[in-house]
Every structure is written in structure tokens, then in C-alpha cells.
Enzyme design. Structure first.
Site, PDB file in Angstrom:
ATOM      1  N   HIS A 162       0.830  -1.214   0.000  1.00 29.18           N
ATOM      2  CA  HIS A 162       0.000   0.000   0.000  1.00 29.18           C
ATOM      3  C   HIS A 162       0.866   1.266   0.000  1.00 29.18           C
ATOM      4  O   HIS A 162       0.434   2.309   0.494  1.00 29.18           O
ATOM      5  CB  HIS A 162      -0.955   0.037   1.204  1.00 29.18           C
ATOM      6  CG  HIS A 162      -1.743  -1.213   1.397  1.00 29.18           C
ATOM      7  ND1 HIS A 162      -3.005  -1.395   0.887  1.00 29.18           N
ATOM      8  CD2 HIS A 162      -1.420  -2.378   2.035  1.00 29.18           C
ATOM      9  CE1 HIS A 162      -3.445  -2.598   1.207  1.00 29.18           C
ATOM     10  NE2 HIS A 162      -2.495  -3.224   1.903  1.00 29.18           N
ATOM     11  N   SER A 283      15.218  20.488 -16.477  1.00 26.09           N
ATOM     12  CA  SER A 283      14.039  21.276 -16.806  1.00 26.09           C
ATOM     13  C   SER A 283      14.504  22.527 -17.535  1.00 26.09           C
ATOM     14  O   SER A 283      15.527  23.116 -17.176  1.00 26.09           O
ATOM     15  CB  SER A 283      13.303  21.664 -15.517  1.00 26.09           C
ATOM     16  OG  SER A 283      12.499  22.805 -15.749  1.00 26.09           O
ATOM     17  N   LYS A 289      16.445  21.087 -11.327  1.00 20.38           N
ATOM     18  CA  LYS A 289      15.788  19.793 -11.491  1.00 20.38           C
ATOM     19  C   LYS A 289      16.580  18.748 -12.258  1.00 20.38           C
ATOM     20  O   LYS A 289      17.358  19.058 -13.141  1.00 20.38           O
ATOM     21  CB  LYS A 289      14.425  19.988 -12.166  1.00 20.38           C
ATOM     22  CG  LYS A 289      13.462  20.673 -11.209  1.00 20.38           C
ATOM     23  CD  LYS A 289      12.039  20.482 -11.581  1.00 20.38           C
ATOM     24  CE  LYS A 289      11.611  19.040 -11.541  1.00 20.38           C
ATOM     25  NZ  LYS A 289      10.208  18.918 -11.897  1.00 20.38           N
ATOM     26  N   GLU A 296       9.975   7.420 -16.927  1.00 24.68           N
ATOM     27  CA  GLU A 296       8.615   7.938 -17.163  1.00 24.68           C
ATOM     28  C   GLU A 296       8.112   7.553 -18.548  1.00 24.68           C
ATOM     29  O   GLU A 296       6.951   7.203 -18.738  1.00 24.68           O
ATOM     30  CB  GLU A 296       8.601   9.471 -17.036  1.00 24.68           C
ATOM     31  CG  GLU A 296       8.735   9.987 -15.615  1.00 24.68           C
ATOM     32  CD  GLU A 296       8.811  11.509 -15.607  1.00 24.68           C
ATOM     33  OE1 GLU A 296       7.826  12.142 -15.232  1.00 24.68           O
ATOM     34  OE2 GLU A 296       9.875  12.058 -15.983  1.00 24.68           O
TER      35      GLU A 296
END
Ligand code: ARG
Length: 474
Positions: A162, A283, A289, A296
């Protein structure tokens, strides 16, 4: 004569008009089925040799056809074969080029053969080769996981259910969990390939031919076990691409879950891993970043492969036997899914190999004594307390620790023993993550000896797969 005649379709005899360019453009497939060319040529060479053997061509004719087809193979490999969309597909383009090389003799290649059995044969040959390459890529990723697991057997982290910290374990056990899933994927690919055993060649358009073809010979020449047993099924079946797409969909789901973990673990919130600079991106706006675009994208592309499977299932489900032109739609999703899966495997293998593991952050998270609450209950079970009762007692201990703002491992021996005599234990020793991991030494568990045995097994499986691929590739 000349170029006008060249673009006439091989079936133009009964037509009084040329195909409208609108239909021509709409139905052309050569821009994607060109990938079948090497297999199309192999199929044609086998067919020509068999025709000569059966006396349907003289041996001189057979040799000229084969030499012409081989020349086309060299032209294709050199990127010099001109492909004309007006000629619809790769099969007609090859036939046209063969005519330019050997003259009217080219017209004999199609003896007893239809593009229906031809395209089915090409597709199966393409699938057999593609599966070997996919398994090769998958092997690379499995090897990377096992290699990391070997090095990171003493790195400890929390396992999750979970997405809540659950119980401590070894990082090696985690890598090997992904390895297990990917090994089943490899099994599915091998299995899918083992079902591509029958050659459609000689099935003709749908019901064979009156000519004395030797289907056994062409089947064996192309590496199949034998000819397909039913000519109608041979040209109608598309379960080989479906099965490969299904195996790739499951593979991509497994890769997507691994990717999702890399994304999570690479976040500041987890801080468990850091992607290598060469496998992360920045970024354009926020200078600080470092984004996990690779994982992804694998996660995103899994949707695309599942879409390809769904698309082809829907394309096929309403089709009567045998061949229908709808089936030309089988190739693009298949090619795209194979390319996508191969690229994902390559990306993840390099990303994982270069990944930096923050074992200190993992160890800190795993040191939370709450992760050993289950161990406390099991200690009472060993003293014959029913598990449900033990669970209840530990619940009360957790509440007590909460109330007193004291971590579990800081409760005194007396306090613990007060909840149950079986808990009269040394908290500093009991609440060590390593102790807990080593105590979980059953089959499939995370204790060091079990993980070492799993690593041994994995290494020998990898050697076996490598040998199998080397054998099948030649
Ligand atoms: N381009 C077709 C395909 O990919 C080849 C077979 C065409 N057969 C036919 N009868 N039109 O399915």
C-alpha cells in the site's frame, strides 16, 4: 511498355480502369511492410528452388530466379531498392524489380502462390527473428538486475505494501523480485516462438493449388517444423502476432512498474536512488531539477503497447475466414510494439546499470522499529499465543509507544514483558532490521543465505538462456 506498364498491378487483367490514386494511397503498405523484405526474399528463394525441384521450372530458370532475388536482397541491404507505393506492398515491389532483372521469367515465381500465403509466411518469419532479438534485450536487463543484486546483497531497505513501509528486506531481494517477473516474460516470449512452427507457404490464396508443390521442402528450408495443417487457417490466422503483442503487453506492464519505482525512489521524498546524469534530463525552466524522463517514458509507452494489442484484437474479432484486407493492419502495431519494447529494455538496462543507490537513506528508512511489529507478534506465537491475540497485544504496545512518544525500540524490557511474558527480551537486539531479515529464512525469503541461493539459481538460468539464444540465433 516502359514505366507505365511497370506500375500495373499483377491482378490488372480483368480491370478496365487504373486504380484511383485515392485508393492507391489509402491501401499502400510498402512504407511499413518493407521491413518484411529479407523474409519475403527468403520465402521466394525457397519457393523458387522447390518449383525447380518439382519440375515446375527448369533448373536453369530456378537458378536465374534465385540469383535475381539474391541481387534484390543486396540492393535492399544497401538501401538501393526503389520501392513504389503505387505497387502497394513489398511483395509486388519485389516481383516488379525481379521482372526488371530477369525479364518475363519473373512471372513464374508466383506459380502456386498467393500474396495471402506469402504475407502470412513473411510475418511468421519476422516474428521468429524479432522474438530472438527481444529475448536478447531482456537478457541484458535480467543480467543487470542480477549483477546489482550480487553487489547489493547487504543493502537494507523497507519493503512496502500500500506504499506504506511494511517490513525490512535486502535490496538484492527487491532486484530479484523484478528479475523473477522478467524471467516469466522471457518464458512467455520463448513459448510464443515455439508456437510459430508451421509454414503457411503453399496454402495459396486459401485452398491450396492444383500444382504439385512440396510444402515440406519449403517449410524446412525456412526453418519451420513443417507445413501448416490447414490451408484456410494458414492464411487466416493472426494469433502469432496477437500472442507476441500479449506477451509484450505483460512485459511492458512489468517494465512500467519497475520504472514507477525508479521515479518514486529518485524523488526527494524517497531519496533512495539517484539517476546518473547521463540518464536523467533537466528542466528548461527550473535549473535545480533532474528528471527521470527515461523511466517515465517507459511507463508511458506501456500504454501504447497495450493499445496495439487491443487494436489488433478488435481488428480481427469480426473477420470471417480466411484472408481479409483488414489484416494488413496487423503489421504497424506489431512493429511498433516490438520497437517500443526493445527500446524500453535497452533504456532500463543502462539506467539501472548506472544508477546510484543511496544505501544510507534506505538503511535509515528500514531502521524504523515499527517495521518489526509483526516480529513481536510472532515472538508470542512461538510461545503458543494465538496469532490474533498476539496481534491485539502488539496493537496495544504500539498505542502505548505512541502515547508516550517513545519509539518501540526505546521501550524498556520491563514494559514489553509487562504486556506478555514472551516479550521479556532485549529491545536493542530485537529491533535490529538485520536480525529480523535473517530470521525470515524460509524458502523465497530475504535472509542472506536464501538470497545467495536465489542469485546462484538466477546466474545459472542466465547462462542457460544465453546458450539457448546462441543456438537458435544460428
Ligand atoms: N499487403 C497485404 C497485407 O499485408 C498483402 C496481402 C494482400 N493480399 C491480397 N489479396 N490483397 O495483408
Amino acid at each position: 511498355m516502359g514505366s507505365r506498364k511497370d506500375t500495373r498491378a499483377p491482378w490488372a487483367g480483368r480491370f478496365r480502369k487504373e486504380t484511383d490514386p485515392v485508393l492507391q494511397r489509402f491501401s499502400a503498405s510498402v512504407h511499413f511492410d518493407r521491413r518484411l523484405a529479407p523474409h519475403d526474399l527468403a520465402g521466394s528463394i525457397a519457393h523458387a528452388q522447390m518449383l525447380a525441384q518439382q519440375g515446375l521450372l527448369t533448373s536453369e530458370e530456378g537458378e536465374r530466379l534465385v540469383a535475381g532475388l539474391e541481387q534484390i536482397g543486396r540492393e535492399f541491404a544497401a538501401g538501393e531498392l526503389e520501392l513504389d507505393p503505387a505497387l502497394e506492398d513489398i511483395h509486388t515491389n519485389v516481383e516488379r524489380r525481379l521482372g526488371e532483372i530477369v525479364g518475363p521469367l519473373a512471372g513464374k515465381l508466383h506459380t502456386g502462390r498467393s500474396r495471402n500465403d506469402q504475407v502470412a509466411t513473411d510475418l511468421l518469419l519476422w516474428i521468429r527473428a524479432a522474438i530472438l532479438e527481444l529475448r536478447e534485450g531482456l537478457l541484458g536487463l535480467r543480467e543487470t538486475l542480477v549483477e546489482r543484486a550480487g553487489r547489493e546483497i547487504d543493502v537494507i531497505l523497507p519493503g512496502y505494501t500500500h506504499l506504506q513501509r511494511a517490513q525490512p528486506m535486502r535490496l538484492a531481494h527487491h532486484w530479484l523480485a523484478h528479475y523473477e517477473a522478467l524471467s516469466r516474460d522471457d518464458g512467455r516470449l520463448a513459448d510464443a516462438r515455439s508456437r510459430v512452427r508451421h509454414s503457411p507457404l503453399g496454402a495459396g490464396a486459401l485452398a491450396g493449388t492444383t500444382l504439385p508443390l512440396d510444402r515440406d521442402q519449403t517449410a524446412r528450408a525456412l526453418g519451420f517444423e513443417g507445413p501448416s495443417p490447414n490451408s484456410l487457417d494458414a492464411v487466416a490466422a493472426r494469433d502469432a502476432p496477437l500472442e507476441l503483442l500479449a506477451a509484450l503487453s505483460i512485459l511492458m506492464v512489468n517494465l512500467s512498474r519497475l520504472s514507477e519505482e525508479l521515479v518514486l525512489w529518485n524523488s526527494s521524498e524517497f531519496g533512495f536512488v539517484e539517476l546518473d546524469d547521463a540518464f536523467a534530463t533537466g528542466s528548461s525552466l527550473m535549473p535545480q531539477k533532474k528528471n527521470p524522463d527515461g523511466p517515465e517514458l517507459v511507463r508511458g509507452k506501456s500504454g501504447r503497447v497495450i493499445g496495439s494489442l487491443t487494436g489488433l484484437l478488435v481488428t480481427l474479432k469480426g473477420l470471417p475466414l480466411s484472408y481479409n484486407r483488414d489484416m494488413q493492419e496487423d503489421k504497424e502495431p506489431l512493429f511498433d510494439a516490438v520497437d517500443t519494447a526493445a527500446g524500453s529494455l535497452e533504456l532500463l538496462a543502462s539506467t539501472l546499470a548506472s544508477l546510484r543507490v543511496r544505501d544510507d537513506a534506505m538503511a535509515r528508512a528500514a531502521a524504523d522499529p515499527m517495521l518489526l511489529a509483526t516480529d513481536l507478534a510472532e515472538r508470542m506465537v512461538q510461545a503458543r499465543v494465538p496469532f490474533r491475540e498476539a496481534h491485539e497485544i502488539v496493537g496495544r504496545i504500539v498505542a502505548h509507544a505512541d502515547e508516550h512518544k517513545t519509539p518501540l525500540d526505546r521501550l524498556s524490557r520491563e514494559v514489553l514483558g509487562g504486556f506478555h511474558p514472551a516479550l521479556d527480551l532485549d529491545p536493542a537486539e530485537f529491533f535490529r532490521a538485520e536480525r529480523s531479515i535473517e530470521a525470515r529464512s524460509l524458502v523465497g525469503g530475504p535472509a542472506r543465505a536464501r538470497v545467495e541461493a536465489a542469485l546462484e539459481q538466477a546466474r545459472s538460468d542466465l547462462v542457460r538462456t544465453r546458450a539457448e539464444l546462441d543456438r537458435q540465433g544460428t
